[in-house]
Design an enzyme around this catalytic site. Sequence first.
Site, PDB file in Angstrom:
ATOM      1  N   ASP A 108       0.771  -1.123   0.040  1.00  0.00           N
ATOM      2  CA  ASP A 108      -0.115   0.158   0.035  1.00  0.00           C
ATOM      3  C   ASP A 108       0.902   1.310   0.061  1.00  0.00           C
ATOM      4  OD1 ASP A 108      -2.326   1.662   0.280  1.00  0.00           O
ATOM      5  OD2 ASP A 108      -3.085  -0.139   1.713  1.00  0.00           O
ATOM      6  N   ASP A 210      -3.097   4.308  -2.707  1.00  0.00           N
ATOM      7  CA  ASP A 210      -4.348   4.900  -1.807  1.00  0.00           C
ATOM      8  C   ASP A 210      -4.753   6.301  -2.136  1.00  0.00           C
ATOM      9  OD1 ASP A 210      -5.405   4.892   1.422  1.00  0.00           O
ATOM     10  OD2 ASP A 210      -4.484   6.910   1.082  1.00  0.00           O
ATOM     11  N   GLU A 273      -6.933   2.579  -5.262  1.00  0.00           N
ATOM     12  CA  GLU A 273      -8.247   2.748  -4.561  1.00  0.00           C
ATOM     13  C   GLU A 273      -9.095   4.067  -5.277  1.00  0.00           C
ATOM     14  OE1 GLU A 273      -9.890   4.174  -0.288  1.00  0.00           O
ATOM     15  OE2 GLU A 273      -7.904   4.901  -0.792  1.00  0.00           O
ATOM     16  N   HIS A 334     -10.131  -2.614   5.095  1.00  0.00           N
ATOM     17  CA  HIS A 334      -9.963  -1.977   6.432  1.00  0.00           C
ATOM     18  C   HIS A 334     -10.877  -0.876   6.614  1.00  0.00           C
ATOM     19  CE1 HIS A 334      -7.285   0.421   3.814  1.00  0.00           C
ATOM     20  NE2 HIS A 334      -7.297   1.115   4.703  1.00  0.00           N
ATOM     21  N   ASP A 335     -11.427  -0.328   5.580  1.00  0.00           N
ATOM     22  CA  ASP A 335     -12.345   0.551   5.626  1.00  0.00           C
ATOM     23  C   ASP A 335     -13.694   0.369   5.497  1.00  0.00           C
ATOM     24  OD1 ASP A 335     -10.030   2.647   5.781  1.00  0.00           O
ATOM     25  OD2 ASP A 335     -10.318   2.561   3.609  1.00  0.00           O
TER      26      ASP A 335
HETATM   27  C1  GLC Z   1      -7.584   5.629   2.187  1.00  0.00           C
HETATM   28  C2  GLC Z   1      -7.280   4.447   3.288  1.00  0.00           C
HETATM   29  C3  GLC Z   1      -7.675   4.989   4.918  1.00  0.00           C
HETATM   30  C4  GLC Z   1      -7.147   6.167   5.123  1.00  0.00           C
HETATM   31  C5  GLC Z   1      -7.253   7.238   4.124  1.00  0.00           C
HETATM   32  C6  GLC Z   1      -6.378   8.531   4.197  1.00  0.00           C
HETATM   33  O1  GLC Z   1      -8.854   5.512   2.246  1.00  0.00           O
HETATM   34  O2  GLC Z   1      -7.887   3.293   2.735  1.00  0.00           O
HETATM   35  O3  GLC Z   1      -7.613   3.839   5.529  1.00  0.00           O
HETATM   36  O4  GLC Z   1      -7.776   6.623   6.405  1.00  0.00           O
HETATM   37  O5  GLC Z   1      -6.933   6.634   2.736  1.00  0.00           O
HETATM   38  O6  GLC Z   1      -4.914   7.825   4.082  1.00  0.00           O
END
Ligand code: GLC
Length: 543
Positions: A108, A210, A273, A334-335
């Site tokens: 990541d 990310d 993402e 994880h989100d």
């Molecule tokens: C992405 C990650 C998340 C994080 C955010 C800020 O959405 O998946 O967990 O809080 O970015 O980095």
Amino acid sequence: MMNQQTRSSVNPLAWWKSCSIYQIYPRSFQDSDGDGVGDLPGLLSRVDYLAWLGVGAVWLSPVYRSPMVDFGYDISDYTDIDPLFGTLADFERVVDALHERRIRLILDVVPNHTSDQHSWFIESRSSRDNPRRDWYVWADPGPDGLPPNNWLSRFGGSAWEWDERTGQYYYHAFLREQPDLNWHNPAVREAFADVLRFWLRRGVDGFRVDASAVLAEDPLLRDDPPNPDFDAEMPPTDKFKRVFTDIRPETMSYIEEMRAVLDAFPDRVLLGEVQEGFRHIGQFYGGERPRFHLPLNSLLLETDWDAASIAARIDQYINAIPDGAWPVWVLGGHDKPRIATRVGLQQARIAAMLLFTLSGTPIFFEGDEIGMPSSQISSEDACDPFEIRVPGFGLNRDPERAPMRWDASEKAGFTTGEPWLPLGDDVAQRNVAFERGDERSLLSLYRQLIALRQTEPALLAGDFRPLRSRGNVLLFRRCTRDRQLLIALNVSDGSETVSLRGGGMVRLNTLLDRIGEPVDSQLYLRPNEGVIAESCVPERANE
Ligand code: GLC
Ligand code: MG
């Protein structure tokens, strides 16, 4: 180029198309030193489990140096490992151990922002004429000293933070401790390319980028328009439509640059993402100048759980990606709230069968394979900064981040200390050791589905042919010239029957007790049962 062609003549499908990807959230996977937080030596001790499960790649959430305000997504050094997780040497041991087992490693990376403790930001905020000033997004105050415009942080409040010393605001799409890098600055892009090369040279097989949609902001800093769907029930962060910060044309070209860095190394993969659901997902593949191999699609986590809705979501997504683009499906992360809690434990089996039988690369999250629930954590006990800063809208991400359960011991084999988040309920029956001992467990189903997809050409690369869903049964086929599979998923708790034109045989069913069973003109499905059947053609299949 030559290299890739030679490879593809031996194996026509790239590794990232044929493997199943497993996301590891390292804080919650395995602790080795009793501090209650998972780490790299812990992960290393579990690589045999990954090999046993059959996954072909791990996507590892951030392990870089970080003050951990956003649990590692706030990076203060992109080329070092946080001591909480171990050392660079530990990281190298993990890479080697995975590679020895033919498992790839996808890291990541977080290009949109750093931690406010990163030396780049410390320099940037030190004075207006510091050479790194323009590495971040600085702007003068608006009238009356207010923020420069109406942009909102995704994590609550204005996206602008006042900096007293230099008399300007800086922009942060997420926490104020996560200042956005200024991607319009070529020096930032070059520095980030070096970060990617640093890890590529260490044998990393690819990256998950990310927050890729928010890299660049409108240089004119125009105000976002009101969100017409906004109402008081929605989090205040949704008040405006993020037109001037999300999916800007420049962002797309910066992703192309990242891809070019990656493509200088043979056989790597770029995942991204994509926040905005399926509507914009097609663009993230790119065209002549490629962008991501796999823009992540989490529609399965958002759909209502009935046959028509699921079929519609699949169709919308397939239609939204370019011709010939390789699909990808994500079942957890994880989100995102856990699938086993969203649809229930019985339907979690259906969700798993769907994940591994759709066309494209399947991705699932640690613990989904044992049916881990979203754990109950009250708002007062929240660790997640999102919940702390935007409380009361059910945004807490702690529930899906509860530690992995390895066995039924007091701390579930995760740690000898106090786990950083509570383990959750039902650990005695829902843990790896228990489910490994039960040949009909959800874990056994995952393992069989992974293995079947790996060896079955119709699942790997066959055409995806939707069928009209009948009642509560989601139906589709996967076909090559000489192989035909029917996938029939009963999304209800009543029994169902599908009429067939010709019989065949059950390859796998979600309860793992009908494998090899002959099927004649009727395929009977028990409540919550899914079946993969060979050679079966339903009536009215239209071909
Ligand atoms: C992405 C990650 C998340 C994080 C955010 C800020 O959405 O998946 O967990 O809080 O970015 O980095
Ligand atoms: Mg940005």
